[in-house]
Design an enzyme around this catalytic site. Structure first.
Site, PDB file in Angstrom:
ATOM      1  CE  LYS A 138      -3.819  -0.284   2.349  1.00  0.00           C
ATOM      2  NZ  LYS A 138      -4.592  -0.612   3.305  1.00  0.00           N
ATOM      3  NE  ARG A 163      -7.492   2.978   4.979  1.00  0.00           N
ATOM      4  CZ  ARG A 163      -8.060   4.290   4.648  1.00  0.00           C
ATOM      5  NH1 ARG A 163      -7.015   5.324   4.591  1.00  0.00           N
ATOM      6  NH2 ARG A 163      -9.305   4.409   4.613  1.00  0.00           N
ATOM      7  N   GLY A 214      -8.100  -7.325   4.404  1.00  0.00           N
ATOM      8  CA  GLY A 214      -8.808  -7.402   5.685  1.00  0.00           C
ATOM      9  C   GLY A 214      -8.386  -8.100   6.868  1.00  0.00           C
ATOM     10  CG  MET A 235      -2.590  -7.486   9.525  1.00  0.00           C
ATOM     11  SD  MET A 235      -0.795  -7.057   8.935  1.00  0.00           S
ATOM     12  CE  MET A 235      -1.053  -6.787   7.264  1.00  0.00           C
ATOM     13  NE  ARG A 243      -5.752  -4.609  -3.269  1.00  0.00           N
ATOM     14  CZ  ARG A 243      -6.225  -4.704  -2.061  1.00  0.00           C
ATOM     15  NH1 ARG A 243      -5.504  -4.667  -1.012  1.00  0.00           N
ATOM     16  NH2 ARG A 243      -7.516  -4.899  -2.036  1.00  0.00           N
ATOM     17  CG  HIS A 247      -3.784 -46.525  -3.554  1.00  0.00           C
ATOM     18  ND1 HIS A 247      -5.308 -46.631  -3.587  1.00  0.00           N
ATOM     19  CD2 HIS A 247      -3.029 -47.514  -4.108  1.00  0.00           C
ATOM     20  CE1 HIS A 247      -5.170 -47.528  -4.835  1.00  0.00           C
ATOM     21  NE2 HIS A 247      -3.971 -47.755  -5.078  1.00  0.00           N
ATOM     22  CB  SER A 262      14.022 -41.566 -12.673  1.00  0.00           C
ATOM     23  OG  SER A 262      12.517 -40.892 -12.543  1.00  0.00           O
ATOM     24  CB  CYS A 308       9.222 -40.573 -11.972  1.00  0.00           C
ATOM     25  SG  CYS A 308      10.045 -41.506 -10.824  1.00  0.00           S
ATOM     26  CE1 TYR A 329      11.948 -38.144 -16.346  1.00  0.00           C
ATOM     27  CE2 TYR A 329      14.004 -37.931 -17.516  1.00  0.00           C
ATOM     28  CZ  TYR A 329      13.161 -38.647 -16.517  1.00  0.00           C
ATOM     29  OH  TYR A 329      13.567 -40.045 -16.369  1.00  0.00           O
TER      30      TYR A 329
END
Length: 898
Positions: A22, A91, A100, A102, A335, A451, A781, A849, A869
């Site tokens: 701000k 503020r 909202g 604080m 903002r 799982h 991997s 992986c 990758y």
């Protein structure tokens, strides 16, 4: 000595760490020449010093007093002067927006004397007493600790007594009475009097905003948004301007574009004769921003011009707060505005088309998390109501179906055309048919790598795990919600896998055009709107990313889907999933074999089935790498439950009969193989070393599938991955066996069959001895699920439910280490393994992986760590593609040994 205060004329948006969002934006608007009420910012450094010591930082008040004099000079009035007082707002303003969370205190400077002067100079006694009422209420609750409900109750009683619907209809006499009521409340509750000194009001208000950084709602918000606890907040002190001075005044909130869709145009709310908190509090009905054009065309025109200035300056959607004081427009805040995921993609494309940003900047402004939100169906937010329960958002999307409590019932009802939600305490491989049949999976136990979660994500099924509030009674086929609601089998449920919520009844669904586009294949660029914007973002990401993106897929169908989603191969094909269903009997036979001949028969029966699976996957991924992991889980997972077998045998004996011989044989095997911690026991490479013929059977199936594809004119690229290696000698033995079998296949088929052999790095010892392991491994991997478990000493299916909530609450974790990679511990092992592996074998191919391969934050780490990758579930492939592109834009100095 540190400097703690900056005037708005001294800062800018590049000082956001020091001045907060701000404060830095108020300074930026001041620099742009926009009408900003004068003021100053007390820095985040001051807040951190206050929080560290519990006392006001040395010299801070003197700096505040000096900057206050400058504000007084600019205003031509003094704080708290009796005849025409300068009033101030105080503020909060943290580095990251925390709307909202604080505190704010308005009208600092009013007291019993100056309120009379304000009434005189403003010409409105009601306005003056309403401003004083607001100050006493805010100060009493925020600074002095009186429960807000006490003030709310007092004003509600007064409105009832006067018979008026809202605050606006209370007159000056009513508000004068209310001020006295409020002051008496404060004295009664605290033993203190409301302070009449404006300087004391200001001083205590600044410190109260600092203290609000550690308030419960602020801490909860930071945990949810992964904002660090040590940043602190700045405090903005500003001359008050008033929107509640009559019909020619008002306050509003505006957006330069629609934050829901990204469409151009002014969007927002305006409230005549009101202060800013009235607009956001919802206590009065606001009017559309277009109403301001009718009420005050001049202010509306100036607001439009200022908004255009801000959007072009920030090159983004701006969120603006403004006040009109008797025809004069004041800009109170701006903002970069929060937006929906759909709007983020649309805005990135539109701003690039308008030339305000580049294509790379547009890519940086969208996210994989946002892409996941727009990919999956979601519930209409206006129709959800209160959830029955909440759990972990394990697999995104939204689905509706009737509750069922076992796999067979899910399959039966789905076959009859019914949509079902499979509800279990936790799932096992036996539940796979039911999971396939279900629209969603709901479990009361387990975490994001349980799982249920892993399999559901792989299939693109909606899943909520670890909903511990639910008491699931499988025998009675029902569950009980925390509020006592009993949900019987057949009851309709709505499951939100993105938010981790479960709702009663059927909540309307909003379909995803983005998923339809992605399912159609990467070659289709989409049509218009968010679909086209997503297509453009993905195309740009594919152009700039260094990381390849592969998929975890175990069936030809999953492989084909992954390829449509843009996968560049399969990074993990789990062979254990091919042993479920009817094939389980053959695995049982292999485990129960008491002779070599019996075991060989079971393996021989499994061979053609595995070969068929591999052939289909290699065909779907022809020309792309397919990394096939040899059998990994403990063999007991393929046998019936130990307790269930014991109960069956005991029941048969209790009836005076003989138990089933096969059950007895199975129980004997289960008891023989029982381990206290099977995930650290006989599994992975260890199985291959102690179960004769197992590795040979799987490798032969892979080799024959490769030969079949070669003879059919294909280009198969199978890779063989050995799991759970902890020592190079284990890998050397298995690799020798692999080469022997592949040589035999080559001779038998008449075509040369070669497959690179590598290993999963999923044990700390493997990471620490990666240089030696690379002597035998042609690729690595990282199995980050097990690597996280073994590094932390966690059992992932237990700890997420047992104590992770407390760890997250206390800040031990910023996020679950099974969800986002632990960079300091597990990440360090990854970096060590990459460096040492490539020191031995410079051309070593390295990927990941584990579930982290599809996590946006983790993808960025893997980019910087130098991996080649990432591999993830098919439905996460677009997310990984996008984040790999964003990672390449963030860092070009890849810290690896390449």
């Amino acid at each position: 000595m540190a400097r703690y205060v900056y005037d708005f004329t001294e800062g800018g948006r590049d000082m956001v760490d020091l001045l907060g969002g701000k404060g830095s934006n108020l300074a930026e608007m001041t620099r742009l020449g926009l009408p900003v009420p004068p003021g100053f910012t007390v820095t985040t450094e001051a807040c951190r010093a206050f929080l560290a010591t519990g006392g006001e930082p040395l010299g801070m008040w003197e700096e505040i007093s000096e900057h206050l004099r400058a504000v007084e000079t600019a205003a031509g009035k003094l704080l708290g002067q009796p005849d025409d007082p300068l009033l101030l707002s105080v503020r909060s303003g943290a580095r990251f927006s925390m709307p909202g969370m604080m505190e704010t205190i308005l009208d600092i400077g009013l007291n019993d004397e100056s309120v009379l002067g304000l009434a005189e100079v403003s010409g409105s006694e009601r306005f003056a007493w309403d401003s004083y009422r607001r100050l006493v209420q805010m100060f009493g609750s925020t600074v002095m600790g009186v429960a807000p409900s006490r003030f709310e109750r007092a004003i509600a009683l007064l409105k009832d007594l006067r018979g008026v619907p809202d605050d606006v209809h209370l007159d000056a006499g009513d508000l004068t009475q209310l001020v006295e009521t409020y002051k008496n409340l404060i004295h009664l509750e605290t033993g203190e009097y409301f302070p009449q000194s404006p300087a004391e009001q200001l001083r205590r208000a600044v410190l109260a905003v600092f203290e609000s950084w550690n308030g419960e709602r602020a801490r909860l918000y930071r945990r949810r948004e992964h904002i660090a606890d040590d940043l602190g907040t700045a405090v903005n002190v500003q001359r008050m301007v008033f929107g509640n001075l009559g019909p020619d005044s008002g306050s509003g909130v505006a957006f330069t574009r629609d934050p829901a869709t990204g469409r151009p145009g002014l969007y927002g709310d305006y409230l005549p004769d009101a202060q800013g908190e009235d607009v956001v509090a919802g206590i009065r009905s606001t009017a559309p921003l277009t109403e301001l054009e009718r009420l005050d065309p001049g202010s509306y025109g100036r607001l439009r011009a200022h908004m255009e200035t801000l959007e072009r300056h920030y090159r983004d959607l701006c969120d603006i707060e403004f006040t009109i004081e008797r025809g004069t427009l004041w800009m109170l805040q701006t903002r970069v505005g929060k937006r929906t995921a759909e709007a983020a993609f649309a805005l990135a494309a539109e701003l690039a088309d308008e030339g305000l940003i580049t294509a790379d900047e547009g890519l940086a402004r969208v996210s994989g998390e946002g892409l996941a939100r727009v990919m999956f169906p979601r519930f209409d937010a206006s129709a959800t109501g209160d959830p029955l329960a909440r759990g972990l958002p394990a697999s995104p999307g939204a689905a509706v179906g009737v509750a069922v409590f076992d796999s067979a019932e899910a399959v039966r009802r789905a076959a009859a055309g019914e949509k079902v939600v499979l509800v279990r305490q936790e799932t096992t491989p036996d539940d796979l048919p039911g999971m396939i049949a279900a629209q969603a999976v709901l479990t009361s136990r387990g975490g994001k790598t349980s799982h249920a979660a892993v399999v559901a994500r792989g299939m693109g099924k909606v899943c909520v795990c670890g909903a511990e509030e639910l008491s699931v009674d499988l025998g009675a086929r029902r569950f009980t919600a925390p509020d006592g609601t009993v949900v019987e089998e057949g009851t309709v449920l709505s499951v939100d896998g993105t938010a981790g919520a479960v709702y009663p009844g059927s909540v309307p669904l909003v379909d995803s055009a983005v998923m339809r586009f992605l399912e159609a294949g990467a070659g289709d660029r989409g049509t218009t709107g968010v679909v086209d914007a997503v297509a453009r973002a993905l195309a740009r990401a594919d152009t700039v990313r260094r990381l390849e993106v592969r998929a975890n897929a175990d069936t030809p169908e999953d492989a084909a889907r992954a390829r449509r989603f843009g996968a560049q191969g399969i990074g993990l094909c789990r062979t254990e999933h091919m042993f479920l269903g009817e094939r389980r009997k053959l695995v049982e036979e292999m485990i129960l074999a008491d002779t070599d001949a019996r075991r060989d028969r079971a393996l021989a029966a499994l061979l053609p089935l595995q070969r068929e699976d591999f052939t289909g996957i290699l065909e779907a991924m022809d020309g792309l790498p397919v990394t096939i992991r040899l059998l990994d889980p403990p063999l007991h997972e393929f046998l019936p439950d130990r307790t269930e077998l014991a109960v069956r045998i005991a029941a048969a004996e209790a009836r005076g009969g003989l138990p089933d011989a096969h059950d007895v044989e199975l129980l004997t095997a289960v008891n023989r193989m029982h381990e206290e911690n099977p995930m650290l026991g006989l599994r992975g490479v260890r199985l291959g070393l102690v179960v004769p013929g197992l590795v040979a059977m799987q490798v032969r199936a892979i080799g024959e599938a490769v030969a079949h594809r070669l003879l059919a004119g294909g280009t198969p690229r199978a890779e063989i991955m050995v799991p759970l290696v902890g020592d190079v000698r284990e890998l050397r033995i298995v690799r020798d066996e692999v080469q022997r079998v592949l040589t035999e296949v080559s001779e038998t088929s008449g075509v040369p069959v070669t497959c690179p052999v590598g290993t999963m790095i999923e044990l700390p010892r493997a990471a620490l001895t990666a240089g030696r392991i690379a002597e035998e491994a042609e690729f690595f991997s990282f199995g980050t699920n097990d690597l996280t478990q073994t590094t932390w000493g966690f059992s992932r299916d237990d700890v997420e439910a047992e104590f992770f909530p407390a760890y997250l609450d206390k800040g031990v974790f910023p996020a679950s280490p099974f969800e986002t990679l632990d960079r300091d511990g597990v990440g360090r092992l990854v970096r060590i393994a990459v460096a040492e592996g490539r020191a031995t074998r410079p051309d070593l191919k390295i990927g990941v992986c584990g579930e982290h391969g599809g996590d946006p934050d983790s993808v960025h780490f893997f980019h910087t760590a130098g991996l080649d990758y990432v591999s993830c579930s098919p439905f996460r492939v677009p997310v990984a593609r996008l984040e790999a592109g964003r990672a390449a834009l963030e860092r070009t100095d890849v810290s690896d040994s390449r």
